[in-house]
Design a protein around this motif. Structure first.
Motif, short mmCIF file in Angstrom:
data_model
loop_
_atom_site.label_atom_id
_atom_site.label_comp_id
_atom_site.label_asym_id
_atom_site.label_seq_id
_atom_site.Cartn_x
_atom_site.Cartn_y
_atom_site.Cartn_z
N PHE A 67 0.80 -1.00 -0.20
CA PHE A 67 -0.15 0.03 0.09
C PHE A 67 1.19 0.94 0.02
CE2 PHE A 67 -3.44 -2.25 0.78
CZ PHE A 67 -4.43 -2.71 0.05
N LEU A 68 2.25 1.25 0.70
CA LEU A 68 2.82 2.36 0.56
C LEU A 68 2.96 2.58 -0.89
CD1 LEU A 68 5.52 1.82 3.46
CD2 LEU A 68 3.79 3.53 2.78
N ASP A 69 3.63 1.71 -2.01
CA ASP A 69 3.86 1.50 -3.58
C ASP A 69 2.67 1.93 -4.14
OD1 ASP A 69 6.28 1.04 -2.36
OD2 ASP A 69 6.02 -1.23 -3.35
N ALA A 70 1.38 1.53 -3.72
CA ALA A 70 -0.02 1.99 -4.02
C ALA A 70 -0.49 3.47 -4.08
CB ALA A 70 -0.70 0.64 -3.55
N THR A 71 0.45 3.87 -2.85
CA THR A 71 -0.07 5.86 -2.51
C THR A 71 0.78 6.31 -2.68
OG1 THR A 71 0.34 5.06 -0.82
CG2 THR A 71 -1.90 4.00 -1.07
N ALA A 72 1.98 5.67 -3.76
CA ALA A 72 3.02 7.25 -3.15
C ALA A 72 3.20 7.89 -4.46
CB ALA A 72 4.80 6.17 -3.42
N ASP A 73 2.33 8.20 -4.96
CA ASP A 73 2.18 9.24 -6.01
C ASP A 73 0.84 10.05 -5.27
OD1 ASP A 73 0.06 7.16 -6.05
OD2 ASP A 73 -1.51 8.19 -7.96
N ILE A 74 0.44 9.61 -4.65
CA ILE A 74 -0.36 10.72 -4.22
C ILE A 74 0.22 11.17 -2.78
CG2 ILE A 74 -2.52 10.80 -2.39
CD1 ILE A 74 -4.33 8.11 -3.67
N VAL A 75 1.27 10.84 -1.85
CA VAL A 75 1.69 11.33 -0.84
C VAL A 75 3.23 10.38 -0.96
CG1 VAL A 75 0.10 9.74 1.10
CG2 VAL A 75 2.23 11.30 1.78
N PRO A 76 4.38 11.24 -0.83
CA PRO A 76 5.91 10.32 -0.17
C PRO A 76 5.90 9.85 1.31
CG PRO A 76 5.88 13.32 0.40
CD PRO A 76 4.19 12.98 -0.39
N ASN A 77 6.22 8.67 1.51
CA ASN A 77 6.49 8.16 2.11
C ASN A 77 7.91 7.68 2.50
OD1 ASN A 77 7.24 5.50 1.06
ND2 ASN A 77 4.66 5.52 -0.05
N TRP A 78 8.05 7.07 3.62
CA TRP A 78 9.19 7.15 4.21
C TRP A 78 9.92 5.45 3.52
CZ3 TRP A 78 10.77 2.13 8.05
CH2 TRP A 78 9.88 1.98 8.58
N LYS A 79 9.11 4.83 2.89
CA LYS A 79 10.17 2.90 2.30
C LYS A 79 10.99 3.27 1.60
CE LYS A 79 8.60 -0.75 -0.26
NZ LYS A 79 9.14 -0.69 -1.50
N VAL A 80 11.68 2.80 1.86
CA VAL A 80 12.92 2.64 0.97
C VAL A 80 13.31 0.86 0.65
CG1 VAL A 80 16.12 2.76 0.84
CG2 VAL A 80 14.71 4.63 1.90
N ALA A 81 14.01 -0.07 1.52
CA ALA A 81 13.71 -1.28 0.78
C ALA A 81 13.20 -2.08 2.47
CB ALA A 81 15.29 -1.50 1.02
N VAL A 82 12.63 -2.93 1.10
CA VAL A 82 11.61 -4.48 2.15
C VAL A 82 12.56 -5.33 2.04
CG1 VAL A 82 9.91 -6.26 2.24
CG2 VAL A 82 9.58 -3.49 1.63
N PRO A 83 14.19 -5.79 2.63
CA PRO A 83 15.19 -6.93 3.06
C PRO A 83 14.55 -8.04 3.48
CG PRO A 83 15.57 -5.38 4.50
CD PRO A 83 14.31 -5.07 3.71
N ASP A 84 13.79 -7.85 4.04
CA ASP A 84 13.07 -9.64 4.66
C ASP A 84 11.18 -9.51 5.40
OD1 ASP A 84 14.25 -11.90 6.23
OD2 ASP A 84 12.35 -10.69 7.42
N PRO A 85 10.74 -10.37 4.85
CA PRO A 85 9.41 -10.03 4.64
C PRO A 85 8.89 -9.66 6.15
CG PRO A 85 10.13 -12.33 4.25
CD PRO A 85 11.40 -11.96 4.48
N MET A 86 9.08 -9.65 7.26
CA MET A 86 9.61 -8.97 8.38
C MET A 86 9.74 -7.25 8.60
SD MET A 86 9.03 -12.47 10.74
CE MET A 86 7.83 -11.62 12.34
N VAL A 87 10.38 -6.77 7.60
CA VAL A 87 11.57 -6.13 7.94
C VAL A 87 11.09 -5.01 6.88
CG1 VAL A 87 13.39 -4.97 8.47
CG2 VAL A 87 12.92 -7.18 9.25
N THR A 88 11.06 -3.29 7.28
CA THR A 88 11.24 -2.52 5.92
C THR A 88 13.03 -0.95 6.44
OG1 THR A 88 8.13 -2.31 5.37
CG2 THR A 88 10.06 -0.78 4.86
N VAL A 89 12.78 -1.29 5.58
CA VAL A 89 14.05 0.22 5.61
C VAL A 89 13.29 1.08 5.56
CG1 VAL A 89 16.37 0.27 5.83
CG2 VAL A 89 15.98 -1.60 6.32
N GLY A 90 14.10 2.26 5.96
CA GLY A 90 13.43 3.38 5.47
C GLY A 90 13.92 4.69 5.73
N LEU A 91 12.82 5.60 5.26
CA LEU A 91 14.24 7.17 6.29
C LEU A 91 13.26 7.37 7.08
CD1 LEU A 91 12.96 8.84 2.75
CD2 LEU A 91 15.03 8.10 3.24
N ARG A 92 14.32 7.44 8.47
CA ARG A 92 14.29 8.32 9.60
C ARG A 92 13.40 9.87 9.62
NH1 ARG A 92 16.46 11.65 13.35
NH2 ARG A 92 16.08 10.81 15.71
N CYS A 93 11.91 9.83 10.28
CA CYS A 93 12.10 11.29 10.45
C CYS A 93 11.46 11.67 11.46
CB CYS A 93 10.17 11.29 9.38
SG CYS A 93 10.71 10.27 7.99
#
Length: 315
Positions: A67-93
């Protein structure tokens, strides 16, 4: 029963701190990135339940990523990568200390307040004569404070701005984003025979921009009804068939637990945990339209540590 991950204690390169939330463990990497681990913990009434739910973390992380990918055209988000099924790496805000709860229907805690006589929730007026699970004339925002510990509290738009919790310019932007993402989520749910009833969004600021952070449209942050039979069930005064964490709350209520002092947590059997796991997987498959692929692993922590280390080495 399948393995669950209920506690983490990683030591990643560049790690400066770690925050253990109700469900997620968040690792600060060099004050630049966050490693967010979606554990298998489950909470209700702001209490962490005593057992983990198999594959829950994977479900939450993978739905949120989609859903972060599917809404990225509406609002910028923090997601950078999903290196593991249980982990998202993103920007610190810098997170805003409010949660934006968008409601398209009168359900859950809002209904409980309404049924008890409230006709204003978070500064939003509601008319008399509404029924449980009834569609509202238009989606409303009922924000809450983001508590570090204990219960989040309802708060109005006016209080948030008046008390300087969020600057008016930023809050207006958050409102616009929240309603637009909710509309997109509603459209996506409808394509899979679901109704997005209500959900919460969290925002932060990065390089002067308001951006979407954390999870979105997962069963922990959202409530879904099945569209088929909705009108008939409403007309007959029946409970709606839903996919959300509300069924866990209802189970706890039926067993005399609402997180209040002196109340005893009911026993969570392995059978019940499997049932909850099946419900989470069911929601994943309904909302994404894809078959859930269980990431079987005997040592979840070792897999995560390996995958995250590889990701961080490339950032």
């Amino acid at each position: 029963m399948a393995n669950t991950l209920t506690f983490t204690d990683f030591k990643f390169d560049g790690q400066t701190s770690v925050y253990h939330g109700k469900v997620r463990d968040v690792y600060n990497i060099s004050d630049k990135y966050l490693v967010m681990v979606a554990t298998d913990r489950i909470s209700a009434f702001d209490v962490i339940l005593p057992k983990g739910i198999p594959f829950k973390g994977q479900v939450l992380n993978q739905i949120a990523a989609q859903f972060l990918d599917a809404t990225a055209d509406i609002v910028p988000n923090w997601k950078v990568a999903v290196p593991d099924p249980m982990v998202t790496v993103g920007l610190r805000c810098e997170p805003f200390k409010v949660e934006m709860i968008v409601r398209g229907y009168l359900a859950g805690s809002a209904w409980r307040e309404y049924a008890a006589g409230a006709r204003e929730i978070c500064g939003v007026s509601l008319p008399d004569g509404l029924c449980e699970n009834q569609k509202l004339p238009h989606p409303i925002i009922t924000p809450t404070t983001k508590a570090d510990e204990g219960h989040d509290e309802n708060i109005s738009r006016e209080e948030i701005i008046g008390r300087g919790i969020v600057a008016e310019e930023d809050y207006v932007q958050m409102e616009k984003y929240a309603l637009a993402i909710f509309e997109r989520g509603t459209e996506m749910a409808a394509r899979h025979g679901l109704i997005l009833v209500d959900t919460k969004y969290e925002f932060g600021k990065h390089d002067g921009r308001v951006i979407l952070i954390d999870e979105i449209h997962t069963p922990d942050s959202s409530r879904y009804f099945y569209a088929e039979g909705y009108e008939e069930r409403q007309a007959n005064g029946e409970q709606q068939k839903q996919l959300s964490k509300e069924f866990v709350r209802q189970w706890l209520i039926e067993h005399g637990f609402m997180g209040k002092p002196g109340q005893q947590m009911p026993e969570m059997t392995d059978e019940y945990c499997r049932e909850v796991s099946d419900r989470y997987i069911e929601l994943y498959e309904h909302i994404t339209g894809e078959t859930f692929v269980r990431a079987e692993e005997t040592d979840l922590a070792a897999r995560i540590e390996r995958n995250v280390a590889g990701c961080l080495s490339k950032l």
